[in-house]
Design an enzyme around this catalytic site. Structure first.
Site, PDB file in Angstrom:
ATOM      1  N   HIS A  49       3.025   4.548  -0.361  1.00  0.00           N
ATOM      2  CA  HIS A  49       2.776   5.981  -0.503  1.00  0.00           C
ATOM      3  C   HIS A  49       4.131   6.675  -0.569  1.00  0.00           C
ATOM      4  CE1 HIS A  49       3.787   5.966   3.720  1.00  0.00           C
ATOM      5  NE2 HIS A  49       2.754   5.195   4.003  1.00  0.00           N
ATOM      6  N   MET A  91       2.176  10.444   6.505  1.00  0.00           N
ATOM      7  CA  MET A  91       1.611   9.466   5.563  1.00  0.00           C
ATOM      8  C   MET A  91       1.665   8.079   6.193  1.00  0.00           C
ATOM      9  SD  MET A  91       2.956  10.612   1.862  1.00  0.00           S
ATOM     10  CE  MET A  91       2.663  12.273   1.277  1.00  0.00           C
ATOM     11  N   ALA A 146       0.869  -1.190   0.000  1.00  0.00           N
ATOM     12  CA  ALA A 146       0.000   0.000   0.000  1.00  0.00           C
ATOM     13  C   ALA A 146       0.900   1.232   0.000  1.00  0.00           C
ATOM     14  CB  ALA A 146      -0.966  -0.004   1.182  1.00  0.00           C
ATOM     15  N   HIS A 176       6.991   5.597   1.836  1.00  0.00           N
ATOM     16  CA  HIS A 176       7.752   4.409   1.417  1.00  0.00           C
ATOM     17  C   HIS A 176       8.716   4.764   0.290  1.00  0.00           C
ATOM     18  CE1 HIS A 176       3.859   2.406   2.803  1.00  0.00           C
ATOM     19  NE2 HIS A 176       4.761   1.809   3.563  1.00  0.00           N
ATOM     20  N   GLN A 226      10.107   1.262  16.358  1.00  0.00           N
ATOM     21  CA  GLN A 226      10.517   0.150  15.497  1.00  0.00           C
ATOM     22  C   GLN A 226      11.955   0.357  15.003  1.00  0.00           C
ATOM     23  OE1 GLN A 226       7.880  -1.593  12.412  1.00  0.00           O
ATOM     24  NE2 GLN A 226       9.111  -0.422  10.985  1.00  0.00           N
TER      25      GLN A 226
END
Ligand code: AMP
Length: 279
Positions: free
Chosen positions: A35, A185, A33, A38, A154
């Site tokens: 955006h 985003m 997915a 990424h 993370q």
């Protein structure tokens, strides 16, 4: 269309050819997915290495039993087109059985930092992340791997596991890419209704103000409390946390004498939004 491989042997074969040619390799793990956030990771990797490999794997191990694994947005055709447009060299698109074949029982658990914040509200999440990222790093053995600051905890977990397991890779952090109104985003922004989408930028606005005030010496605890009130007033639902932490250990701090980070996780309708900013 972008070259795609689905198995670990194929991945290793492709990367082996590049390595023999002397090409450096960058890895960009994603759950698809895609955006612009990424794609900024792909661009950063391309700046730093000769070859960039994106991975797309919706990792079931990092979803809790009541989480959104089934609803998580998927659009592989569009993801491929976006990677192609960025001139990404290869897509690794394994299926579940490739990553977790029958009998797979080994997990990577990063003590301490795994149990707080996201780890407290999403038990098992970071073990799922740490396990899959370790596997992807060992499958590809890239020179660098790029992760977004959007998922700040993370990023710290991954830096820790790379150090602790002596994995020979440089972890590169990419800054958070935002919509023009400040909303970070995220694939899960797709869950927001138009009305919620109007409210959502309050998250970044509030974080920025908390960070600025803490940077000026105002008490972090007071500011965190003020920030939570702002979000509630704006229409957010449950606030899992809004807190000021040491930027590396993520331990609680009450002043910004060392590098600090403001982190938030809050619900807006069906979407659980996370964000963070530097103090
Ligand atoms: P995901 O597909 O959500 O697992 O994210 C894959 C990678 O993209 C992770 O390293 C994320 O931190 C990064 N990422 C996601 N959203 C953004 C963003 N808005 N800005 C920068 N990086 C991001």
């Amino acid at each position: 269309m972008i070259q795609t491989v689905k198995t670990i042997p194929e991945l290793r074969e492709r990367l082996g050819v590049w390595r023999v040619q002397g090409d450096s390799i960058g890895l960009v793990p994603t759950m698809g997915a895609l955006h612009d956030g990424h794609l900024s990771l792909v661009r950063l990797s391309k700046q730093k290495t000769a070859r960039t490999v994106a991975t797309l794997f919706i990792n079931p191990a990092q979803f809790g039993p009541n989480e959104d694994l089934d609803q998580y947005p998927r659009d592989i055709a569009q993801d491929k087109a976006k990677l192609e447009a960025e001139d990404c060299d290869l897509l690794f698109l394994p299926d579940g059985g490739e990553i977790y074949p029958p009998g797979h029982v080994t997990k990577v658990r990063v003590e301490g930092i795994c149990d707080i914040l996201e780890g407290e509200f999403r038990p098992g999440f970071f073990t799922g992340v740490a396990t899959v990222v370790t596997k992807l790093l060992l499958q590809a053995l890239p020179d660098i791997a790029v992760f977004g600051e959007k998922d700040y905890q993370q990023l710290q977990v991954i830096k820790r596991l790379v150090r602790d397991l002596d994995i020979p890779v440089v972890v590169e952090a990419a800054p958070t890419v935002r919509e023009t109104d400040g909303l970070a985003m995220a694939s899960r922004n797709a869950y927001l209704t138009p009305k919620e989408r109007d409210i959502a930028p309050v998250l970044f606005g509030t974080l920025s103000q908390v960070a600025e005030n803490v940077g000026r010496g105002v008490s972090a605890k007071d500011q965190a409390q003020w920030g939570r009130e702002q979000l509630e007033r704006a229409g957010f639902g449950k606030i899992d946390y809004l807190t000021v932490r040491n930027a590396e250990t993520l331990e609680e701090v009450d002043n910004a004498s060392s590098p600090a980070r403001v982190l938030v996780a809050a619900w807006l309708g069906k979407a659980r939004l996370i964000d963070n900013v530097a103090v």
